[in-house]
Design a protein around this motif. Structure first.
Motif: not given
Ligand SMILES: Nc1ncnc2c1ncn2[C@@H]1O[C@H](COP(=O)(O)OP(=O)(O)OP(=O)(O)O)[C@@H](O)[C@H]1O
Ligand SMILES: [Mg+2]
Lengths: 447, 250
Positions: A407, A411, A442, A446, B89-94, B96-98, B142
């Motif tokens: 993931m 990203a 996914v 999203w 903070e997790i840039p690039g992972v939305s 809702i996805y998580l 996130v």
């Protein structure tokens, strides 16, 4: 440096020279002659040269690639899967196809192209189509000189065809233009030379894509770009050559006053791929260079950029990201040169590398050469692994470690994919990145 | 539900937890208070399985199983949830996805099929509303660029969706404004049930006004130096920790 193979390329040249386009033009004949002389004297670039110290091209020296000549209606194209070819063409773009270094009008889609916009074979333009020959004489070899490095000389001497794009003043192109380069023959060399001119106040988007069948072949391509005053060009490059291929591609840009140039460089394919992006900035012009290289197995992906601030008040932004797995090696050499005259330059260069295996390697070398005193120039480079804190956070949210890594890697790469403004291209690139780093369950919106 | 016995934990050569004993039964709410640097977050990290901590002595048992050998994601799937003091903070992972990845991981762990896409959206939107959040947060990366309070609220959103068994809240109240504290507390209270337990780390009585604990413990210098009922928190609010310092060595 001059080896047996170099001389074999040179010996072969006499046999093919007559078949190269524009031989009736004295200026081009001279240019090719000078280029050949340079190449004969210097051979292929050597790792002893500063700009080539991380990239050894001896593989193309050892192997003799041959140009495909006399393209009329190429027999081998019939053996190419029509669906595969179609899958390479973008739906929402005007597209021209270059097969083994030759413009193929049969496979090009240019319907609805406004009449005053020219997208044509450079070989045709040289022999006088639409009276563009004088323009070519002025511009060809002006954005990059054969002295730059010997692969430029090589391309200049050997180019078989290419695309000439001319967008006249004030024209805003409704659709992007795709230059699809495919190679269908083993041991072929596709030597193309493109020229893109975007005149004053015009706006265009051009996409260069490279793909090939699963053979060893050589792509040696040079694109010269002129973005005139207050004009705007976004250029995308999607390099998905076959995994045995060698790719040398250079984009050389001159930006006039207030011109804006954006480049997105996706280097995914090839066994050895080297990409040079140079741009020269006139007053208050702006450039943005983005790049993403994803290396696996034993791939070697080299990206060289040079941003030359010549005049005051220009802005440059650069972000290159690399993800390197297995025994892949990524190279980033980024030079920013700020001339004495270029006061109030605002420049930022970044290169971030993610190593996914212990044997992967990233070499990064930012170089700032600043001769003006009132400038804002920044740069940052990183080579590292995924952030352990982030992995733990995802694990604490039930995600297993491998999925978490996947993931985060996706990203990291997707940030560059996200910058693509053309939907069909965005989806195509995203598909490639998702194939490398699958994301389960996914939804596309999203990401 | 959770039994910690004589737990000693070191980071590198530095002992941080020095003999913690704590038992949390199903349905109970425990508050842990104590001075800065006393080891509260360390305890929460050790419970959720963060690497870098060495358990030198003692045991942790969760639902009858030895927790110490379990990887973090298995603990999480088994129902342990940590609301971080400092959410990452997790840039690039939305978001809702998580949320979906997390929920499906739990379901798979329990042999359930993946959540239906529509049901998932309905559930998530319901919880977002419960926590008075803007749905836009779902599509943002996130915690990236979230304000301190927004991050804390986002932690509770995740908790509300995953419906864990043991909820560890590490200073969820700090950084929340008065209204947000009430919303978050209501969210937590809505999750209270006889088979769900809470361990709340906090510095302030205010949170305990909204979520009434069954037990209050004071952690100082890596040990629980005093335990009592909710009235202990009021006493601490009044007197601070210094009167307890003498009991550390004991
Ligand atoms: N990785 C580490 N390396 C060295 N020392 C550490 C590490 N992690 C925690 N510590 C130390 O352990 C002690 C306990 O830290 P911890 O974060 O658990 O305190 P806390 O009780 O949560 O404090 P606060 O109320 O300020 O949040 C502190 O002295 C801290 O500096
Ligand atoms: Mg803490």
């Amino acid at each position: 440096m001059s080896t047996v193979t170099t001389s074999r390329y040179v010996t072969e040249y006499d046999a093919i020279a007559a078949k190269l386009p524009g031989q009736n033009l004295p200026w081009l004949q001279q240019l090719r002659k000078d280029a050949l002389a340079r190449f004969s004297a210097n051979g292929f670039p050597s790792p002893r040269e500063e700009e080539w110290r991380y990239t050894n091209v001896s593989a193309i020296e050892k192997k003799l690639f041959s140009p495909v000549l006399g393209f009329v209606s190429h027999p081998n194209l019939q053996t190419v899967d029509a669906d595969w070819l179609k899958s390479q063409q973008l739906e929402d773009a005007w597209s021209v196809v270059l097969v083994n270094g030759h413009f193929s009008i049969d496979h090009s889609k240019l319907d609805g192209l406004p009449e005053d916009i020219s997208i044509m074979s450079i070989a045709d333009a040289l022999v006088g189509a639409k009276n563009f020959s004088p323009l070519l004489e002025t511009y060809l070899g002006r954005a990059v000189n054969i002295a730059e490095h010997s692969l430029i000389a090589f391309n200049t001497a050997w180019f078989t065809d290419g695309v000439f794009v001319y967008v006249p003043a004030k024209q805003v192109l409704a659709k992007p233009i795709q230059l699809l380069n495919i190679v269908t023959e083993a041991d072929a060399m596709a030597t193309t030379r493109n020229l893109v001119i975007v005149a004053e106040n015009a706006e265009a988007q051009v996409i260069e894509t490279f793909a090939g069948l699963n053979d060893a072949y050589l792509t040696a391509t040079v694109t010269e770009v002129f973005v005139d005053q207050n004009a705007q060009l976004t250029l995308y490059k999607l390099q998905t050559e076959s995994e045995k291929a060698y790719h040398f591609g250079g984009t050389y840009v001159k930006q006039a006053k207030d011109a804006r140039f954006t480049h997105h460089n996706f280097a995914f394919g090839g066994l050895l791929a080297r990409c040079d992006i140079h741009t020269e900035l006139d007053q208050a012009s702006e450039c943005e260079l983005n790049g993403l290289y994803l290396g696996v197995k034993r791939q070697h992906l080299d990206n060289h950029t040079r941003i030359n601030h010549l005049k005051p008040h220009a802005i440059s932004r650069e972000m290159y990201k690399g993800v390197l797995d297995d025994r892949a090696r990524g190279v980033f050499q980024g030079r920013v040169i700020v001339a004495e005259d270029a006061q109030k330059t605002d420049s930022l260069m970044n290169n971030r590398n993610l190593l996914l295996s212990n044997e992967a390697e990233a070499d990064t070398k930012p170089q700032l050469e600043i001769y003006a005193d009132d400038v804002k120039c920044g740069h940052g480079v990183t080579v590292g692994q995924l952030d352990e804190k982030s992995i733990f956070y995802l694990q604490s949210r039930c995600v297993d470690e491998e999925t978490a890594r996947n993931m985060l890697t996706f990203a990291f790469a997707n940030e560059m994919v996200d910058k693509i403004k053309i939907k069909s291209l965005h989806d195509k690139v995203l598909e490639q990145v998702l194939a490398r780093f699958p994301q389960e369950g996914v939804e596309k919106d999203w990401l | 539900m959770l039994k910690i016995e004589n737990l000693h934990v070191s980071v590198g050569d530095k002992p941080i937890l020095k003999g913690i004993n704590l038992q949390v039964k199903a349905g109970e709410i425990h508050a842990i208070m104590g001075p800065n640097g006393s080891g509260k977050s360390t305890l929460s990290h050790v419970l959720s399985g963060k690497a870098g901590y060495e358990i030198t002595q003692g045991s942790i048992t969760y639902q009858g199983k030895d927790l110490t050998e379990m990887p973090p994601e298995i603990r999480a799937r088994e129902g342990i949830f940590l609301a971080f003091q400092y959410p990452v903070e997790i840039p690039g992972v939305s978001n809702i996805y998580l949320l979906k990845a997390a929920l499906n991981a739990v379901r798979k762990h329990h042999g359930q099929p993946e959540v239906d896409a529509m049901d998932f959206l309905t559930l998530v939107k319901h919880k977002v509303k419960l926590l008075e959040m803007d749905e836009k947060f779902l599509y943002r990366a996130v915690n990236e660029g979230f304000s301190g309070g927004e991050k804390k609220r986002n932690e509770i959103l995740q908790m509300a969706i995953l419906e864990p068994k043991l909820c560890i809240l590490d200073e969820t109240d700090s950084g929340l404004d008065i209204d947000a504290l009430k919303v978050v507390a209501d969210g937590v209270n809505s999750l209270r049930s006889p088979d769900r337990s809470f361990v709340m780390i906090t510095h302030y009585q205010r949170l305990l006004d909204y979520i009434k604990p069954d037990f209050v413990h004071v952690l100082a210098h890596g040990q629980i130096v005093k335990s009592g009922g909710p009235e202990l928190a009021l006493e601490l609010e009044e007197k601070g920790y210094s009167w307890l310092e003498g009991q550390v060595a004991a």
